[in-house]
Motif scaffolding. Structure first.
Motif, PDB file in Angstrom:
ATOM      1  N   ILE A 168      23.188   1.625  25.643  1.00 23.32           N
ATOM      2  CA  ILE A 168      23.496   2.731  24.725  1.00 23.32           C
ATOM      3  C   ILE A 168      22.569   2.822  23.512  1.00 23.32           C
ATOM      4  CG2 ILE A 168      25.923   2.657  25.389  1.00 23.32           C
ATOM      5  CD1 ILE A 168      26.431   1.637  22.462  1.00 23.32           C
ATOM      6  N   MET A 169      21.702   1.844  23.322  1.00 20.16           N
ATOM      7  CA  MET A 169      20.864   1.845  22.119  1.00 20.16           C
ATOM      8  C   MET A 169      19.871   3.005  22.137  1.00 20.16           C
ATOM      9  SD  MET A 169      18.139  -1.200  22.806  1.00 20.16           S
ATOM     10  CE  MET A 169      16.625  -0.870  23.733  1.00 20.16           C
ATOM     11  N   THR A 170      19.435   3.366  20.955  1.00 21.46           N
ATOM     12  CA  THR A 170      18.332   4.299  20.824  1.00 21.46           C
ATOM     13  C   THR A 170      17.063   3.463  20.921  1.00 21.46           C
ATOM     14  OG1 THR A 170      19.616   5.742  19.393  1.00 21.46           O
ATOM     15  CG2 THR A 170      17.210   5.963  19.291  1.00 21.46           C
ATOM     16  N   GLY A 171      16.293   3.687  21.974  1.00 20.63           N
ATOM     17  CA  GLY A 171      15.066   2.920  22.174  1.00 20.63           C
ATOM     18  C   GLY A 171      13.912   3.502  21.378  1.00 20.63           C
ATOM     19  N   THR A 172      12.837   2.761  21.323  1.00 22.67           N
ATOM     20  CA  THR A 172      11.643   3.135  20.560  1.00 22.67           C
ATOM     21  C   THR A 172      12.009   3.737  19.195  1.00 22.67           C
ATOM     22  OG1 THR A 172      11.446   5.271  21.691  1.00 22.67           O
ATOM     23  CG2 THR A 172      10.159   3.441  22.568  1.00 22.67           C
ATOM     24  N   PRO A 173      12.596   2.911  18.339  1.00 24.44           N
ATOM     25  CA  PRO A 173      13.017   3.411  17.029  1.00 24.44           C
ATOM     26  C   PRO A 173      11.821   3.763  16.151  1.00 24.44           C
ATOM     27  CG  PRO A 173      13.137   1.034  17.072  1.00 24.44           C
ATOM     28  CD  PRO A 173      12.796   1.474  18.473  1.00 24.44           C
ATOM     29  N   VAL A 174      12.046   4.653  15.226  1.00 22.01           N
ATOM     30  CA  VAL A 174      11.018   5.008  14.255  1.00 22.01           C
ATOM     31  C   VAL A 174      10.944   3.889  13.234  1.00 22.01           C
ATOM     32  CG1 VAL A 174      10.375   6.651  12.462  1.00 22.01           C
ATOM     33  CG2 VAL A 174      11.370   7.464  14.608  1.00 22.01           C
ATOM     34  N   LEU A 191      15.856  -2.420   7.268  1.00 22.26           N
ATOM     35  CA  LEU A 191      16.335  -1.133   7.753  1.00 22.26           C
ATOM     36  C   LEU A 191      16.663  -0.311   6.516  1.00 22.26           C
ATOM     37  CD1 LEU A 191      18.548  -0.269  10.631  1.00 22.26           C
ATOM     38  CD2 LEU A 191      19.489   0.273   8.407  1.00 22.26           C
ATOM     39  N   VAL A 192      16.271   0.944   6.513  1.00 23.07           N
ATOM     40  CA  VAL A 192      16.575   1.815   5.389  1.00 23.07           C
ATOM     41  C   VAL A 192      17.301   3.050   5.911  1.00 23.07           C
ATOM     42  CG1 VAL A 192      14.347   3.037   5.398  1.00 23.07           C
ATOM     43  CG2 VAL A 192      15.656   2.860   3.281  1.00 23.07           C
ATOM     44  N   THR A 193      18.371   3.403   5.210  1.00 23.54           N
ATOM     45  CA  THR A 193      19.138   4.592   5.567  1.00 23.54           C
ATOM     46  C   THR A 193      18.902   5.677   4.526  1.00 23.54           C
ATOM     47  OG1 THR A 193      21.110   3.985   4.301  1.00 23.54           O
ATOM     48  CG2 THR A 193      20.942   3.125   6.572  1.00 23.54           C
ATOM     49  N   ASP A 194      19.325   6.876   4.861  1.00 25.08           N
ATOM     50  CA  ASP A 194      19.211   7.963   3.906  1.00 25.08           C
ATOM     51  C   ASP A 194      19.991   7.647   2.637  1.00 25.08           C
ATOM     52  OD1 ASP A 194      21.607   8.166   5.332  1.00 25.08           O
ATOM     53  OD2 ASP A 194      21.285  10.251   5.935  1.00 25.08           O
ATOM     54  N   ARG A 195      21.120   7.007   2.781  1.00 24.43           N
ATOM     55  CA  ARG A 195      21.918   6.611   1.614  1.00 24.43           C
ATOM     56  C   ARG A 195      21.176   5.564   0.785  1.00 24.43           C
ATOM     57  NH1 ARG A 195      25.845   3.296  -0.558  1.00 24.43           N
ATOM     58  NH2 ARG A 195      27.492   4.420  -1.635  1.00 24.43           N
ATOM     59  N   ASP A 196      20.523   4.607   1.445  1.00 27.71           N
ATOM     60  CA  ASP A 196      19.738   3.603   0.721  1.00 27.71           C
ATOM     61  C   ASP A 196      18.674   4.270  -0.146  1.00 27.71           C
ATOM     62  OD1 ASP A 196      21.077   1.439   1.951  1.00 27.71           O
ATOM     63  OD2 ASP A 196      19.564   1.281   3.543  1.00 27.71           O
ATOM     64  N   LEU A 197      18.025   5.289   0.392  1.00 26.76           N
ATOM     65  CA  LEU A 197      16.978   5.974  -0.367  1.00 26.76           C
ATOM     66  C   LEU A 197      17.534   6.561  -1.661  1.00 26.76           C
ATOM     67  CD1 LEU A 197      14.942   7.868   2.372  1.00 26.76           C
ATOM     68  CD2 LEU A 197      14.450   5.645   1.331  1.00 26.76           C
ATOM     69  N   VAL A 198      18.718   7.125  -1.583  1.00 27.37           N
ATOM     70  CA  VAL A 198      19.319   7.743  -2.758  1.00 27.37           C
ATOM     71  C   VAL A 198      19.836   6.684  -3.738  1.00 27.37           C
ATOM     72  CG1 VAL A 198      21.246   9.182  -3.561  1.00 27.37           C
ATOM     73  CG2 VAL A 198      19.926   9.861  -1.554  1.00 27.37           C
ATOM     74  N   VAL A 199      20.621   5.744  -3.239  1.00 32.62           N
ATOM     75  CA  VAL A 199      21.285   4.778  -4.110  1.00 32.62           C
ATOM     76  C   VAL A 199      20.323   3.739  -4.686  1.00 32.62           C
ATOM     77  CG1 VAL A 199      23.030   2.942  -4.144  1.00 32.62           C
ATOM     78  CG2 VAL A 199      23.508   5.106  -2.995  1.00 32.62           C
ATOM     79  N   ARG A 200      19.399   3.247  -3.870  1.00 35.35           N
ATOM     80  CA  ARG A 200      18.524   2.164  -4.316  1.00 35.35           C
ATOM     81  C   ARG A 200      17.187   2.628  -4.866  1.00 35.35           C
ATOM     82  NH1 ARG A 200      19.339  -1.905   0.789  1.00 35.35           N
ATOM     83  NH2 ARG A 200      21.512  -2.408   0.380  1.00 35.35           N
ATOM     84  N   SER A 201      16.875   3.906  -4.725  1.00 34.19           N
ATOM     85  CA  SER A 201      15.565   4.354  -5.165  1.00 34.19           C
ATOM     86  C   SER A 201      15.629   5.596  -6.050  1.00 34.19           C
ATOM     87  CB  SER A 201      14.669   4.610  -3.951  1.00 34.19           C
ATOM     88  OG  SER A 201      13.383   4.954  -4.361  1.00 34.19           O
ATOM     89  N   VAL A 202      16.022   6.708  -5.499  1.00 37.52           N
ATOM     90  CA  VAL A 202      16.003   7.968  -6.242  1.00 37.52           C
ATOM     91  C   VAL A 202      16.863   7.872  -7.500  1.00 37.52           C
ATOM     92  CG1 VAL A 202      16.597  10.425  -6.154  1.00 37.52           C
ATOM     93  CG2 VAL A 202      15.494   9.327  -4.191  1.00 37.52           C
ATOM     94  N   SER A 203      18.031   7.255  -7.395  1.00 33.70           N
ATOM     95  CA  SER A 203      18.940   7.179  -8.546  1.00 33.70           C
ATOM     96  C   SER A 203      18.399   6.321  -9.687  1.00 33.70           C
ATOM     97  CB  SER A 203      20.304   6.652  -8.114  1.00 33.70           C
ATOM     98  OG  SER A 203      20.192   5.298  -7.717  1.00 33.70           O
ATOM     99  N   THR A 204      17.398   5.495  -9.419  1.00 33.86           N
ATOM    100  CA  THR A 204      16.832   4.645 -10.468  1.00 33.86           C
ATOM    101  C   THR A 204      15.783   5.381 -11.295  1.00 33.86           C
ATOM    102  OG1 THR A 204      15.113   3.719  -9.042  1.00 33.86           O
ATOM    103  CG2 THR A 204      17.248   2.570  -9.097  1.00 33.86           C
ATOM    104  N   GLY A 205      15.415   6.585 -10.859  1.00 34.20           N
ATOM    105  CA  GLY A 205      14.513   7.398 -11.649  1.00 34.20           C
ATOM    106  C   GLY A 205      13.034   7.221 -11.371  1.00 34.20           C
ATOM    107  N   ALA A 226      18.395   6.650   9.742  1.00 32.83           N
ATOM    108  CA  ALA A 226      17.894   5.293   9.465  1.00 32.83           C
ATOM    109  C   ALA A 226      16.526   5.111  10.101  1.00 32.83           C
ATOM    110  CB  ALA A 226      18.853   4.253  10.017  1.00 32.83           C
ATOM    111  N   VAL A 227      15.721   4.301   9.435  1.00 32.68           N
ATOM    112  CA  VAL A 227      14.379   3.970   9.912  1.00 32.68           C
ATOM    113  C   VAL A 227      14.190   2.471   9.720  1.00 32.68           C
ATOM    114  CG1 VAL A 227      11.919   4.299   9.432  1.00 32.68           C
ATOM    115  CG2 VAL A 227      13.460   6.252   9.334  1.00 32.68           C
ATOM    116  N   LEU A 228      13.552   1.837  10.684  1.00 36.69           N
ATOM    117  CA  LEU A 228      13.253   0.416  10.554  1.00 36.69           C
ATOM    118  C   LEU A 228      12.036   0.224   9.659  1.00 36.69           C
ATOM    119  CD1 LEU A 228      13.739  -0.799  14.233  1.00 36.69           C
ATOM    120  CD2 LEU A 228      15.368  -0.878  12.338  1.00 36.69           C
ATOM    121  N   VAL A 229      12.035  -0.843   8.905  1.00 35.57           N
ATOM    122  CA  VAL A 229      10.908  -1.197   8.055  1.00 35.57           C
ATOM    123  C   VAL A 229      10.283  -2.444   8.656  1.00 35.57           C
ATOM    124  CG1 VAL A 229      10.164  -1.839   5.730  1.00 35.57           C
ATOM    125  CG2 VAL A 229      12.045  -0.199   6.040  1.00 35.57           C
TER     126      VAL A 229
END
Length: 139
Positions: free
Chosen positions: A8-14, A48-62, A36-39
């Motif tokens: 069931i996995m999504t293969g060849t992840p971005v 692994l970074v999610t769309d939420r991670d981008l907002v909470v851990r990065s964009v919100s810090t200014g 989500a995208v693998l780093v």
């Protein structure tokens, strides 16, 4: 019949390198309809970074999203599974660690991602989560 992560996995992840800008990762997520995208560091999984991670851990810090790298936004303390692991293990790990996505690693290299939505679709496609998982995104 025992189900395996491979089924069931999504293969060849971005994946992106750790020095990729937050803005670029956001554009990749938008253009490919991903949550989500693998780093990676070379061909090794770093996080692994999610769309939420981008907002909470990065964009919100200014910081400037074009200048800030995804290294600071990604989750690095990852739980992983192998493609031949039983699906039950992946679901158990998601519960224990309160995560929605688990990278699939084989020989130290990322080969996929299995998500809570994938598991819901496989186990109970008529559930609310199953319905949401196959619905078209709100754009």
């Amino acid at each position: 019949m025992t189900q395996h992560v491979r089924d069931i996995m999504t293969g060849t992840p971005v994946s992106v390198g750790a020095n990729t800008s937050v803005a670029e990762v956001a554009r990749i997520m938008r253009d490919r309809d991903l949550g989500a995208v693998l780093v990676t560091d070379g061909d090794r999984l770093r996080g692994l970074v999610t769309d939420r991670d981008l907002v909470v851990r990065s964009v919100s810090t200014g910081g400037d999203p074009e200048e800030t790298t995804v290294a600071g936004a990604c989750s690095e303390d990852l739980v992983t599974v192998g493609p031949d692991d039983e699906l039950d293990l992946a679901v158990r790990l998601m519960r224990e660690h309160a995560v929605r996505r688990v990278p699939v690693v084989e020989g130290g290299h990322p080969v996929g991602i299995v998500s809570l939505g994938d598991a819901a679709m496989e186990r109970d496609p008529e559930s609310a989560l199953g319905d949401i998982s196959v619905a078209r995104p709100n754009t």
